[in-house]
Design a protein around this motif. Structure first.
Motif: not given
Length: 333
Positions: A64-65, A68-70
């Motif tokens: 979660q850290a 989404h784009w990464f």
């Protein structure tokens, strides 16, 4: 030195012109010219498998850290780099496309995991197979065709929805149309390697893609045997008779093609023989166990032993026959 060479030498005439060449071949140190190439290719494939597996496990972890784009950019970048490496460096082409095929599955899984498209699992595998087909067809590699066959087989299994033994044996039965469609889908998968061989532009290096053929035929034979066996022990209906007859016909055709066609292969013959044994023994078991007596189990055990012995004897004869018919492009175990 092998004792066989002494026997050949003793049986040959002293002036046989082949003896000096045989002796030179025996005493020469030999140079495994292709060994280094095979080791390098194997290590590249292992590296591609590890890289793609690491990326897939990273997607499955769903940290979660990280944004989404990464995640999406990293997966797409890995896919683009793999395809680019395959285009620029021919030596890396097979390993790069192998990595790209696996990474593509990870990308589709991430999209489904993140955006909740509502698609079923079989649709993911179907899209995976359709997108990967572009470079799999152009690469002309039996390894990539094996991976593609596994992806399509997984799509068919997920489409049926029968993922465990309980669903296969106890869950609601398929309709006649669904049953026929399953048979046809597995037949189509089994024919893919043969069609690839028949199209010169798609033909793999070395001619026939034997391992993809064995994999596709093995999956189809397993599916046909399972369908026929389940239908046989279900209520006796026209659907049962039709499913068992069609499955038996497909298995028999596979056995004949594996023995007598231009695609003859001993491993395919063994797979078809196992499937034929399953069908025949299932039919005998259905008839024997209708007695509902203790002796039925003993009788069935005797029948199984007889069929095992006959099958082994037949396969030994088939192996000798295939060796006698072996051509320059055929591989026989």
């Amino acid at each position: 030195m092998d004792s066989t060479l002494y026997q050949v030498s003793a049986q040959s005439a002293p002036a046989d012109p082949r003896m000096p060449r045989l002796y030179a071949l025996v005493v020469s140190a030999g140079t495994p010219a292709t060994l280094a190439h095979k080791i390098r290719a194997g290590l590249l494939l292992v590296a591609a498998l590890l890289l793609a597996s690491g990326l897939i496990f990273w997607v499955a972890a769903n940290w979660q850290a990280q944004s989404h784009w990464f995640k999406l950019g990293l997966i797409e970048g890995a896919l683009a780099l793999s395809v680019l490496a395959a285009c620029l460096w021919p030596r890396l082409r097979l390993a790069a496309l192998f990595c790209a095929t696996l990474v593509l599955g990870g990308l589709l899984a991430y999209v489904g995991q993140t955006y909740q498209t509502g698609a079923d699992a079989w649709q993911l595998f179907a899209a995976w197979a359709a997108l990967a087909l572009v470079w799999v067809a152009l690469a002309a590699s039996d390894l990539l065709w094996c991976v593609w066959v596994l992806i399509v087989a997984a799509a068919i299994v997920f489409w049926t929805g029968k993922l465990d033994l309980w669903q296969v044996l106890v869950a609601d039965r398929d309709s006649f149309a669904q049953l026929m469609l399953r048979l046809v889908l597995w037949l189509a998968l089994a024919l893919v390697p043969l069609l690839v061989y028949c199209v010169p532009a798609l033909r793999v290096r070395g001619g026939m893609g034997w391992w993809s053929q064995r994999l596709a035929l093995g999956g189809a034979l397993a599916a046909w045997s399972a369908i026929a066996t389940v239908q046989l022990f279900d209520e006796a209906t026209r659907q049962t008779v039709a499913a068992f007859t069609l499955s038996g016909t497909l298995v028999a055709a596979s056995l004949l093609l594996s023995l007598f066609s231009r695609f003859r292969d001993f491993i395919c013959t063994c797979l078809a023989t196992v499937a034929a044994n399953v069908l025949v023994l299932s039919l005998i078991a259905r008839w024997i166990f209708e007695w509902q007596e203790t002796e039925a189990l003993l009788a069935f055990a005797v029948v199984v032993m007889v069929f095992l012995g006959v099958s082994v004897k037949a396969l030994i004869s088939a192996q000798h026959y295939l060796h006698a018919q072996q051509g320059n492009t055929q591989e026989v175990l």
